[in-house]
Scaffold this active site. Sequence first.
Site, PDB file in Angstrom:
ATOM      1  N   GLU A  25     -13.650  15.085 -46.588  1.00  0.00           N
ATOM      2  CA  GLU A  25     -15.022  14.717 -46.915  1.00  0.00           C
ATOM      3  C   GLU A  25     -14.945  13.793 -48.126  1.00  0.00           C
ATOM      4  O   GLU A  25     -14.179  14.052 -49.060  1.00  0.00           O
ATOM      5  CB  GLU A  25     -15.876  15.943 -47.213  1.00  0.00           C
ATOM      6  N   HIS A 181     -19.371  19.144 -41.248  1.00  0.00           N
ATOM      7  CA  HIS A 181     -19.161  18.330 -42.454  1.00  0.00           C
ATOM      8  C   HIS A 181     -18.690  19.165 -43.634  1.00  0.00           C
ATOM      9  O   HIS A 181     -18.753  18.718 -44.771  1.00  0.00           O
ATOM     10  CB  HIS A 181     -20.408  17.513 -42.804  1.00  0.00           C
ATOM     11  N   ASP A 186     -14.526  21.802 -40.051  1.00  0.00           N
ATOM     12  CA  ASP A 186     -14.207  20.713 -39.131  1.00  0.00           C
ATOM     13  C   ASP A 186     -12.715  20.684 -38.803  1.00  0.00           C
ATOM     14  O   ASP A 186     -12.328  20.391 -37.666  1.00  0.00           O
ATOM     15  CB  ASP A 186     -14.644  19.374 -39.719  1.00  0.00           C
TER      16      ASP A 186
END
Length: 223
Positions: A25, A181, A186
């Site tokens: 991220e 996210h 993920d």
Amino acid sequence: MSDNAQLTGLSDRFRGFYPVVIDVETAGFNAKTDALLEIAAVTLKMDADGWLTPDETLHFHVEPFEGAILQPEALAFNGIDPHNPLRGAVSEYDALHAIFKMVRKGMKESNCNRAIMVAHNATFDHSFMMAAAERASLKRNPFHPFVTFDTAALSGLALGQTVLAKACIAAGMPFDSTQAHSALYDTEQTALLFCEIVNRWKRLGGWPVPPLAAEDATPQDGE
């Protein structure tokens, strides 16, 4: 080594590559200028019958590097507050040093000679991890400098879907959109998806394949 071991070993399945699932991220799209904020890694293993499953997991919140750009749109999208002390963020060096150490250990145990990133839209994750490794001056990077396994492409082929959530559902896996996210969630879902695609190909009879006629003619990495 027995014929069965040759067919079911992780190193033989991926030509000496050790697949490691990664998700990041970030605070933007530019790996050179925008901050890496979170990274997770899941290693994989094969059982005695050649079925692929997730193995070990590491997850870190990451401190923005000095001078990093924090794009407001990216932060709004992933919901990360880079300045929240409760994140328990570590430096890029500490995060990647720990991940690389785990990966090198797994490579040795699996008799593999190079790690390969597995990621959804892998070019993005690969570029951010490599840029962070360069900033951190980590010399022993076990990952191939450009080869990846992209689950978006593999899912398009195997499942007719390229979005992670839709691909997971098409594969018969649950997907919690409220956790999307998060690098950890993920990565875990991408690992399960990759394992399902590889195992499904085996169930359908696509693996193992007949041996190459002349192994000494096999191109080297990058050719």
